[in-house]
Design a protein around this motif. Structure first.
Motif, PDB file in Angstrom:
ATOM      1  N   THR A   1      -4.146  -3.189  -3.562  1.00 35.08           N
ATOM      2  CA  THR A   1      -3.396  -1.939  -3.683  1.00 35.08           C
ATOM      3  C   THR A   1      -2.721  -1.652  -2.347  1.00 35.08           C
ATOM      4  O   THR A   1      -3.373  -1.688  -1.297  1.00 35.08           O
ATOM      5  CB  THR A   1      -4.331  -0.775  -4.050  1.00 35.08           C
ATOM      6  N   ALA A   2      -1.420  -1.384  -2.390  1.00 35.27           N
ATOM      7  CA  ALA A   2      -0.683  -1.153  -1.143  1.00 35.27           C
ATOM      8  C   ALA A   2       0.354  -0.070  -1.348  1.00 35.27           C
ATOM      9  O   ALA A   2       1.084  -0.089  -2.348  1.00 35.27           O
ATOM     10  CB  ALA A   2      -0.010  -2.439  -0.671  1.00 35.27           C
ATOM     11  N   ASP A   3       0.401   0.883  -0.437  1.00 35.80           N
ATOM     12  CA  ASP A   3       1.484   1.865  -0.460  1.00 35.80           C
ATOM     13  C   ASP A   3       2.062   2.005   0.936  1.00 35.80           C
ATOM     14  O   ASP A   3       1.388   1.768   1.943  1.00 35.80           O
ATOM     15  CB  ASP A   3       1.018   3.210  -1.021  1.00 35.80           C
ATOM     16  N   VAL A   4       3.324   2.381   0.980  1.00 40.08           N
ATOM     17  CA  VAL A   4       4.064   2.446   2.240  1.00 40.08           C
ATOM     18  C   VAL A   4       3.919   3.828   2.844  1.00 40.08           C
ATOM     19  O   VAL A   4       4.068   4.842   2.152  1.00 40.08           O
ATOM     20  CB  VAL A   4       5.562   2.148   2.010  1.00 40.08           C
TER      21      VAL A   4
ATOM     22  N   ASP B   1       9.819  -0.482  11.081  1.00 38.73           N
ATOM     23  CA  ASP B   1       8.795  -1.201  10.332  1.00 38.73           C
ATOM     24  C   ASP B   1       8.352  -0.357   9.136  1.00 38.73           C
ATOM     25  O   ASP B   1       8.599   0.847   9.066  1.00 38.73           O
ATOM     26  CB  ASP B   1       7.590  -1.564  11.206  1.00 38.73           C
ATOM     27  N   PHE B   2       7.725  -1.020   8.179  1.00 34.28           N
ATOM     28  CA  PHE B   2       7.258  -0.380   6.964  1.00 34.28           C
ATOM     29  C   PHE B   2       5.780  -0.709   6.793  1.00 34.28           C
ATOM     30  O   PHE B   2       5.401  -1.582   6.016  1.00 34.28           O
ATOM     31  CB  PHE B   2       8.078  -0.853   5.759  1.00 34.28           C
ATOM     32  N   PRO B   3       4.922  -0.016   7.544  1.00 35.30           N
ATOM     33  CA  PRO B   3       3.480  -0.321   7.504  1.00 35.30           C
ATOM     34  C   PRO B   3       2.866   0.052   6.159  1.00 35.30           C
ATOM     35  O   PRO B   3       3.278   1.013   5.507  1.00 35.30           O
ATOM     36  CB  PRO B   3       2.911   0.546   8.632  1.00 35.30           C
TER      37      PRO B   3
ATOM     38  N   ASP C   1       6.466   3.936  -4.173  1.00 36.12           N
ATOM     39  CA  ASP C   1       6.217   3.274  -2.887  1.00 36.12           C
ATOM     40  C   ASP C   1       4.858   2.594  -2.879  1.00 36.12           C
ATOM     41  O   ASP C   1       4.296   2.332  -1.821  1.00 36.12           O
ATOM     42  CB  ASP C   1       6.313   4.278  -1.731  1.00 36.12           C
ATOM     43  N   GLU C   2       4.337   2.289  -4.068  1.00 32.93           N
ATOM     44  CA  GLU C   2       3.008   1.685  -4.177  1.00 32.93           C
ATOM     45  C   GLU C   2       3.020   0.576  -5.213  1.00 32.93           C
ATOM     46  O   GLU C   2       3.687   0.682  -6.251  1.00 32.93           O
ATOM     47  CB  GLU C   2       1.978   2.741  -4.578  1.00 32.93           C
ATOM     48  N   VAL C   3       2.286  -0.491  -4.937  1.00 38.17           N
ATOM     49  CA  VAL C   3       2.085  -1.551  -5.917  1.00 38.17           C
ATOM     50  C   VAL C   3       0.594  -1.856  -6.023  1.00 38.17           C
ATOM     51  O   VAL C   3      -0.174  -1.630  -5.081  1.00 38.17           O
ATOM     52  CB  VAL C   3       2.846  -2.850  -5.555  1.00 38.17           C
TER      53      VAL C   3
END
Length: 582
Positions: free
Chosen positions: A339-342, A568-570, A532-534
Motif C-alpha cells: 500500500t502506497a500513497d503520495v 520529489d514524490f515521497p 494518490d494511493e495504490v
C-alpha cells in the motif's frame, strides 16, 4: 524527459503500429495500420475468435485502437488475454474535442456521435470537482469505419495541437489508465467478508429481527428524546430541519460542520446517528452482499469521470471507501499487500508546474508542510496546510484568507500560477493542465449572468451575483490546473507501475489467487487506486520487488512530466497482509 514503456507513443520510425477493432454486422473486423495510420491488412473474425487472435498478435510495441476499453477489454481479460497498450477513442475524444468546434479538419467536435464521451458541466463551478460519470455507459459508434475515421481525426487533432508532444503523452496516459481500470475490476480487491461483518457489528451493533443495528437504533432514540418527538423523521432533511428549529437549533442545513457550531443536547446523538447511518447505507451489509463476491470487491472505475481528469466511480463507491473498513482488505494466503500513497501530491505538483524552487526545496525529502514552517512563512504545520489548501482552492476568508498572503511573499511563482489561473477563470477564459487537458468553458448561464451585470439598467443584485459567479469560476480554474496535473502524474505512476509488475515472475497457481482471474491469478497486480494511493496484491516472495517497483514508478512519473526539476514524490509505503496495518 524519459517516457515510460507503458505510455510512450509509437513514432514514425517505430516498427510498432496500431490494430483497430470494430464491428461489421455481427462480425469483428481487425484492421492493421502503419505509422501513418494507413490500412495495411484487414481480418474478419467471429466474436469467439477474437481473444485467441489478439493473444497471437499482442506485443509490447503494438497499440490496440477501440471505441471504449471496458467494452472490448473485459472480454479479453476474462479469456486470460492482457494487452500492453491501447488507444481509447472515447476518453481521447473527450480530451481532444473542442467545445463549439468550428469543424476544421482534425477537430473531433466534427464527430458529434462521440460527444457522449464528454462530461457534462453544470452552471455552478464548485460542483465540478464532484462530477461522476453516469452509471450507464454511452452508446458509441463501433462500426469499423467509424472507428477508423475517429482515430485518424484524433491523430490529426494531436498533431495540430500547440504542444503535440504533451497531448500525445496525455492521450497515451489516459488510455493506459483505461486498461488499469479494467484490470482493477477484473482482478478485484481482496476482501474478507467475515472481517467486514465483524467491523460493522462492532461499530453499528448487533442487528435485530428487522435488520436494524442496535447502536444506530439507540442513537436515533436519543435524538428523538432530545427533540421531544418520538416520531421524528431523521432521514428526511426538510423534516429534520423543522424538528431542529422547533427546539431552537436554527440551522440552515443538517451538515456536520453547521451542526457542530451549536450547543444543544440533540447535537451529539444526531452527529453520531448521521455517522452510523452513513456507514450503514453506504457500506453496510447490503453493500457487502451486492459488491463483494468470492473474496473480491470489484468496483466500477471511471477514468476521466471528473472534468479535471480525476477518476470517478459509477458502482461500488471505491473512491469513498471509509478508512474504518480497511481492516477488511486482506491479502490471500501466501500473498501480501503493498500500500502506497503520495504525501502532499497537489502542492508538490504545483511547485513543479510553477518551477518554484523555494517551494520545491521546502518539500525535498520531508513533509512539505513542515518545510513551509521552516521557511518562516507560517508558524505551524496546521497553518501551512490551511494556507496551501486555501491557495489552491481559493479560500479568501477565515484562517486561509489571513495566511495565504504570507505564502505569496515566500513562494511567489507558485502562488502567481494559481492566481493567474483564477483571473483567467473569472474573466470567462479556459485554462489547461500541464499536459494540455482544457477546462470546460463557462456555460451559457454563466455568460448570461455576466452580460446582465454589464447592462446599463443592471441592479445591484445582478452585479453581486455576477461577481459571486466569477469568483466561483476563478476558484474552479485555480484548482483545475493543479488537480488535473496531479491526476496526470497519477496516471503516469500507475502506467509505469503496471508495466513493472507485469515484468515480475509469475508464481505457481494457487486456489486462493485464482479469484483474481485468469490474467492475475499468479502474478503481482494493481488491486486498488484512489487519487494518490495504490494497493498492489503480490505473492509474498515478490513483495520487496513490488515495493521497489512502486517507488521507482513514482520517481519515473515525476521525471516524465517535469524533467529534471528538483521535486520529489515521497511515498508512505507499507507491506502487510491487512491494508490498515503498518
Amino acid at each position: 524527459m524519459r517516457a515510460s514503456s507503458e505510455i510512450s507513443q509509437p513514432g514514425a520510425t517505430d516498427p510498432a503500429h496500431w490494430i483497430a477493432l470494430g464491428r461489421l454486422g455481427d462480425r469483428i473486423v481487425a484492421v492493421a495500420l502503419d505509422a501513418k495510420a494507413d490500412e495495411t491488412t484487414r481480418v474478419d473474425l467471429a466474436p469467439p475468435e477474437v481473444a485467441a487472435w489478439v493473444r497471437r498478435r499482442e506485443s509490447p510495441s503494438l497499440r490496440w485502437v477501440w471505441s471504449d476499453t471496458p467494452t472490448w477489454y473485459a472480454d479479453l481479460l476474462a479469456e486470460g488475454v492482457r494487452v500492453a497498450r491501447c488507444h481509447d477513442l472515447r476518453l481521447c475524444h473527450a480530451i481532444l474535442r473542442t467545445p463549439g468546434g468550428d469543424g476544421a479538419p482534425g477537430d473531433p467536435s466534427m464527430s458529434r456521435a462521440w460527444d457522449a464521451a464528454a462530461v457534462e458541466v453544470p452552471a455552478t463551478a464548485p460542483a465540478l470537482f464532484e462530477i461522476e460519470a453516469a452509471a450507464t455507459r454511452p452508446s458509441l459508434p463501433e462500426d469499423i469505419e467509424d472507428v477508423l475515421t475517429e482515430f485518424r481525426r484524433q491523430r490529426a487533432a494531436v498533431e495540430a495541437a500547440e504542444n503535440p508532444g504533451a497531448i500525445r503523452l496525455l492521450v497515451a496516459a489516459e488510455s493506459a489508465g483505461a486498461l488499469v481500470a479494467a484490470e482493477l475490476r477484473a482482478a478485484g480487491l481482496p476482501w474478507d467478508e467475515a472481517a467486514h461483518d465483524e467491523i460493522l457489528t462492532d461499530v453499528l451493533g448487533e442487528r435485530d429481527a428487522d435488520g436494524v443495528p442496535a447502536k444506530l437504533e439507540d442513537a436515533a432514540r436519543r435524538v428523538r428524546i432530545a427533540l421531544s418527538d418520538p416520531s421524528a423523521s431523521l432521514d428526511s432533511p426538510p423534516k429534520l430541519l423543522r424538528a431542529l428549529h422547533r427546539v431552537g437549533v436554527m440551522v440552515d442545513s443538517t451538515s456536520k460542520w453547521e451542526l457542530s457550531e451549536h450547543r444543544h443536547p440533540v447535537i451529539e446523538p444526531l452527529l453520531e446517528y448521521k455517522k452510523l447511518s452513513r456507514l450503514q447505507s453506504a457500506n453496510g451489509w447490503a453493500w457487502l452482499d451486492e459488491w463483494v463476491h468470492d473474496g473480491r470487491f470489484r468496483p466500477v472505475y471511471m477514468p476521466g469521470g471528473v472534468v479535471t481528469g480525476r477518476w470517478a466511480s459509477s458502482g461500488g463507491g471505491a473512491l469513498q471507501l471509509p478508512r474504518q473498513l480497511r481492516g477488511a482488505v486482506r491479502a490471500d494466503p501466501g500473498w501480501l499487500l503493498v500500500t502506497a500513497d503520495v504525501a502532499q501530491l497537489e502542492p508538490r505538483v504545483l511547485a513543479a508546474m510553477s518551477a518554484d524552487t523555494a517551494l520545491a526545496a521546502a518539500a525535498r525529502g520531508r513533509d512539505l508542510y513542515a518545510g513551509i514552517v521552516e521557511t518562516g512563512a507560517v508558524p505551524s504545520r496546521a497553518d501551512a496546510k490551511i494556507a496551501m489548501l486555501g491557495a489552491m482552492y481559493g479560500a479568501t476568508t477565515g484562517d486561509s484568507g489571513r495566511l495565504v498572503p504570507r505564502l505569496r511573499r515566500t513562494f511567489p511563482r507558485a502562488m502567481g500560477l494559481v492566481d493567474a489561473a483564477a483571473a483567467t477563470g473569472e474573466g470567462g477564459g479556459v485554462v489547461s493542465t500541464w499536459l494540455g487537458r482544457r477546462s470546460p468553458p463557462p456555460p451559457p448561464e454563466w455568460q448570461a449572468v455576466q452580460a446582465r451585470a454589464s447592462e446599463p439598467d443592471a441592479a445591484a443584485a445582478d452585479e453581486t451575483r455576477a461577481r459571486r459567479w466569477a469568483r466561483d469560476r476563478g476558484r474552479f480554474t485555480r484548482n483545475f490546473i493543479v488537480q488535473g496535473t496531479a491526476a496526470e502524474w497519477a496516471l503516469a505512476w500507475m502506467a509505469d507501475l503496471r508495466g513493472r509488475l507485469a515484468a515480475l515472475p509469475e508464481v505457481g497457481a494457487a486456489d486462493a489467487a485464482s479469484r483474481s482471474g485468469p490474467v492475475f491469478a499468479t502474478r503481482p497486480h494493481l488491486a486498488f487506486f484512489l487519487h494518490d494511493e495504490v494497493i498492489v496484491h503480490v505473492p509474498a516472495a515478490h513483495a520487496e520487488r513490488a515495493a521497489d517497483a512502486v517507488r521507482d514508478a513514482a520517481a519515473t512519473a515525476g521525471r516524465l512530466l517535469f524533467g529534471d526539476f528538483p521535486i520529489d514524490f515521497p511515498l508512505d509505503l507499507r507491506v502487510s497482509r491487512i491494508a490498515d496495518k503498518g
